[in-house]
Design a protein around this motif. Structure first.
Motif, PDB file in Angstrom:
ATOM      1  N   ASN A   1     114.583  45.844  70.901  1.00  0.00           N
ATOM      2  CA  ASN A   1     114.789  46.166  72.831  1.00  0.00           C
ATOM      3  C   ASN A   1     114.096  44.568  72.997  1.00  0.00           C
ATOM      4  OD1 ASN A   1     112.327  45.600  72.015  1.00  0.00           O
ATOM      5  ND2 ASN A   1     111.281  47.405  72.078  1.00  0.00           N
ATOM      6  N   ASN A   2     114.014  44.606  74.103  1.00  0.00           N
ATOM      7  CA  ASN A   2     113.673  43.277  75.205  1.00  0.00           C
ATOM      8  C   ASN A   2     112.171  43.289  75.133  1.00  0.00           C
ATOM      9  OD1 ASN A   2     116.524  42.462  74.862  1.00  0.00           O
ATOM     10  ND2 ASN A   2     116.581  43.819  76.597  1.00  0.00           N
ATOM     11  N   SER A   3     111.852  44.675  75.130  1.00  0.00           N
ATOM     12  CA  SER A   3     110.291  43.807  74.837  1.00  0.00           C
ATOM     13  C   SER A   3     109.135  42.850  74.761  1.00  0.00           C
ATOM     14  CB  SER A   3     109.213  45.972  75.113  1.00  0.00           C
ATOM     15  OG  SER A   3     108.164  44.966  75.862  1.00  0.00           O
ATOM     16  N   LEU A   4     108.347  42.196  75.307  1.00  0.00           N
ATOM     17  CA  LEU A   4     108.168  40.653  75.425  1.00  0.00           C
ATOM     18  C   LEU A   4     106.464  42.022  74.436  1.00  0.00           C
ATOM     19  CD1 LEU A   4     108.443  38.209  77.201  1.00  0.00           C
ATOM     20  CD2 LEU A   4     109.299  37.790  75.022  1.00  0.00           C
ATOM     21  N   PRO A   5     105.829  42.767  75.528  1.00  0.00           N
ATOM     22  CA  PRO A   5     104.322  43.733  74.555  1.00  0.00           C
ATOM     23  C   PRO A   5     104.633  44.335  73.519  1.00  0.00           C
ATOM     24  CG  PRO A   5     105.304  43.903  76.138  1.00  0.00           C
ATOM     25  CD  PRO A   5     105.982  42.970  76.527  1.00  0.00           C
TER      26      PRO A   5
ATOM     27  N   GLU B   1     102.816  27.887  71.094  1.00  0.00           N
ATOM     28  CA  GLU B   1     103.204  28.644  69.130  1.00  0.00           C
ATOM     29  C   GLU B   1     103.405  30.235  70.358  1.00  0.00           C
ATOM     30  OE1 GLU B   1      99.933  28.254  66.209  1.00  0.00           O
ATOM     31  OE2 GLU B   1     100.068  27.503  67.879  1.00  0.00           O
ATOM     32  N   LYS B   2     103.317  31.029  71.180  1.00  0.00           N
ATOM     33  CA  LYS B   2     103.286  32.394  70.417  1.00  0.00           C
ATOM     34  C   LYS B   2     104.620  32.436  70.021  1.00  0.00           C
ATOM     35  CE  LYS B   2     102.866  36.730  71.611  1.00  0.00           C
ATOM     36  NZ  LYS B   2     102.768  37.495  70.856  1.00  0.00           N
ATOM     37  N   SER B   3     105.869  31.903  71.336  1.00  0.00           N
ATOM     38  CA  SER B   3     106.762  32.158  71.688  1.00  0.00           C
ATOM     39  C   SER B   3     107.725  31.842  69.873  1.00  0.00           C
ATOM     40  CB  SER B   3     107.719  31.237  72.697  1.00  0.00           C
ATOM     41  OG  SER B   3     107.016  32.007  73.883  1.00  0.00           O
ATOM     42  N   MET B   4     107.201  30.090  70.027  1.00  0.00           N
ATOM     43  CA  MET B   4     107.615  30.046  68.190  1.00  0.00           C
ATOM     44  C   MET B   4     107.520  30.988  67.263  1.00  0.00           C
ATOM     45  SD  MET B   4     109.384  27.811  66.310  1.00  0.00           S
ATOM     46  CE  MET B   4     109.255  26.558  67.884  1.00  0.00           C
TER      47      MET B   4
ATOM     48  N   CYS C   1      99.443  36.028  73.728  1.00  0.00           N
ATOM     49  CA  CYS C   1      98.503  35.762  71.637  1.00  0.00           C
ATOM     50  C   CYS C   1      98.386  36.645  71.595  1.00  0.00           C
ATOM     51  CB  CYS C   1      97.839  34.171  72.121  1.00  0.00           C
ATOM     52  SG  CYS C   1      97.408  33.500  69.998  1.00  0.00           S
ATOM     53  N   ALA C   2      97.118  37.132  71.388  1.00  0.00           N
ATOM     54  CA  ALA C   2      96.701  38.863  70.963  1.00  0.00           C
ATOM     55  C   ALA C   2      97.361  39.633  70.471  1.00  0.00           C
ATOM     56  CB  ALA C   2      95.398  38.116  71.792  1.00  0.00           C
ATOM     57  N   GLY C   3      97.854  40.057  70.166  1.00  0.00           N
ATOM     58  CA  GLY C   3      98.376  40.656  69.112  1.00  0.00           C
ATOM     59  C   GLY C   3      97.989  41.614  67.882  1.00  0.00           C
ATOM     60  N   SER C   4      98.602  42.786  67.757  1.00  0.00           N
ATOM     61  CA  SER C   4      99.065  43.216  66.715  1.00  0.00           C
ATOM     62  C   SER C   4     100.264  43.567  66.427  1.00  0.00           C
ATOM     63  CB  SER C   4      98.447  44.622  66.666  1.00  0.00           C
ATOM     64  OG  SER C   4      97.975  45.065  65.145  1.00  0.00           O
ATOM     65  N   PHE C   5     100.872  42.696  65.289  1.00  0.00           N
ATOM     66  CA  PHE C   5     102.493  42.939  64.954  1.00  0.00           C
ATOM     67  C   PHE C   5     102.547  43.441  63.405  1.00  0.00           C
ATOM     68  CE2 PHE C   5     101.657  40.029  68.308  1.00  0.00           C
ATOM     69  CZ  PHE C   5     102.742  40.143  69.111  1.00  0.00           C
ATOM     70  N   HIS C   6     103.803  44.178  62.976  1.00  0.00           N
ATOM     71  CA  HIS C   6     103.967  44.210  61.892  1.00  0.00           C
ATOM     72  C   HIS C   6     105.525  43.747  61.519  1.00  0.00           C
ATOM     73  CE1 HIS C   6     105.639  48.071  62.479  1.00  0.00           C
ATOM     74  NE2 HIS C   6     104.890  48.064  63.565  1.00  0.00           N
TER      75      HIS C   6
ATOM     76  N   GLU D   1     102.356  44.936  69.294  1.00  0.00           N
ATOM     77  CA  GLU D   1     101.619  45.053  70.233  1.00  0.00           C
ATOM     78  C   GLU D   1     100.961  43.171  70.622  1.00  0.00           C
ATOM     79  OE1 GLU D   1      99.107  47.561  73.563  1.00  0.00           O
ATOM     80  OE2 GLU D   1      99.780  48.707  71.641  1.00  0.00           O
ATOM     81  N   GLY D   2     100.825  43.706  71.890  1.00  0.00           N
ATOM     82  CA  GLY D   2     100.813  42.536  71.995  1.00  0.00           C
ATOM     83  C   GLY D   2     100.452  41.592  73.978  1.00  0.00           C
ATOM     84  N   ASP D   3     100.090  40.678  74.249  1.00  0.00           N
ATOM     85  CA  ASP D   3      99.806  40.534  75.537  1.00  0.00           C
ATOM     86  C   ASP D   3     100.614  39.334  76.009  1.00  0.00           C
ATOM     87  OD1 ASP D   3      98.625  37.832  74.689  1.00  0.00           O
ATOM     88  OD2 ASP D   3      96.405  37.978  75.061  1.00  0.00           O
TER      89      ASP D   3
END
Length: 279
Positions: A162-166, A3-6, A204-209, A199-201
């Motif tokens: 960028n290519n960063s997941l976190p 679900e995170k990837s989706m 799942c957990a993170g803060s996005f805008h 920024e995320g882990d």
């Protein structure tokens, strides 16, 4: 797909889709791209495979590009002046090839569709420079930007990511150009029309805008050009796993902010919060 990837995929798709307009998304109009380059750059040398040209000493012009490569030639018929073809030509420095960083300029051409002769051209130094935040796409935007009764502008959109997941980041920047006194010049420099970050882990957990910008012409004028009304919508999400370990979205309340861009006699002033990344 988790679900995170989706969720991340939907964010990326939303960023790209919301910034598209039918004028921007239309098919490429280059036709015989090799002949077009040869006409505009008589000293260019075609590569053995015919996929690119070289200008002395180390400038490369790619006709097309694959994902991860520097952008290739982009062309678009200009509906406001349908006898003209707009062309964006990335001029890449090939002296220091790198998988992670590129250097180059972009030249904008206005071409007569019948004669294929260049009417106007404008070099934009450094716009193809990138590194960890890479240029993903270059597009011409032929939406109706009616600056004055006899002046229409067209846009150049550059998408970077960028290519960063976190720490994901992406941005689409808009620049506007108009023909004035038979010369092509920039009238709007680097307005962010879409962005995505946070920024995320990576689980799942993170803060996005995310933010999306709409632009409309106002009846009010300064120095002969209409003001632009820019509305930015900002959305946030703070996903967390629930008691069953399932990732759950926690969107915040959308916030909108309106800006008025006035022409100062040379360019439209871009608000600090919407300025594009420097090349």
């Amino acid at each position: 797909m988790s679900e995170k990837s989706m969720r991340m995929l939907l964010l990326v798709l939303g960023l790209a889709g919301a910034s598209l307009s039918p004028a921007w998304a239309a098919a490429d109009d280059c036709g015989d791209a090799a002949a077009l380059v040869q006409q505009a750059y008589p000293n260019a040398r075609k590569s053995a495979d015919g996929a690119s040209f070289t200008l002395e000493p180390y400038t490369s012009i790619a006709l097309t590009s694959a994902f991860g490569d520097p952008p290739g030639l982009v062309c678009k018929i200009w509906p406001a002046h349908d006898d003209l073809l707009l062309v964006a030509v990335p001029l890449m420095d090939s002296s220091q090839p790198s998988d992670y960083a590129h250097a180059g300029d972009i030249e904008l051409l206005v071409i007569d569709r019948k004669s294929r002769q260049v009417r106007q051209r404008l070099l934009q130094p450094g716009l193809m420079n990138d590194d960890a935040i890479a240029i993903r796409k270059v597009e011409l935007d032929t939406g109706r930007y009616a600056l004055a009764p006899d002046v229409s502008a067209f846009g150049l959109r550059i998408e970077m990511a960028n290519n960063s997941l976190p720490n994901p980041f992406s941005e689409i920047d808009l620049r506007l150009y108009a023909i004035d006194n038979d010369a092509l010049r920039m009238v709007l420099d680097g307005l962010v029309v879409a962005s995505n970050g946070g920024e995320g882990d990576t689980n799942c957990a993170g803060s996005f805008h995310t933010s999306q910008v709409s632009l409309a012409m106002s009846p009010a004028k300064h120095h002969g050009y209409h003001d632009m009304v820019v509305v930015e919508r900002m959305d946030t999400d703070n996903p967390l796993p629930d008691n069953n370990g399932e990732c759950q979205s926690h969107p915040g309340k959308s916030v909108s902010q309106t800006y008025r861009l006035r022409y100062d006699g040379s360019r439209y002033t871009v608000p600090a919060g919407l300025k594009a990344l420097e090349p």
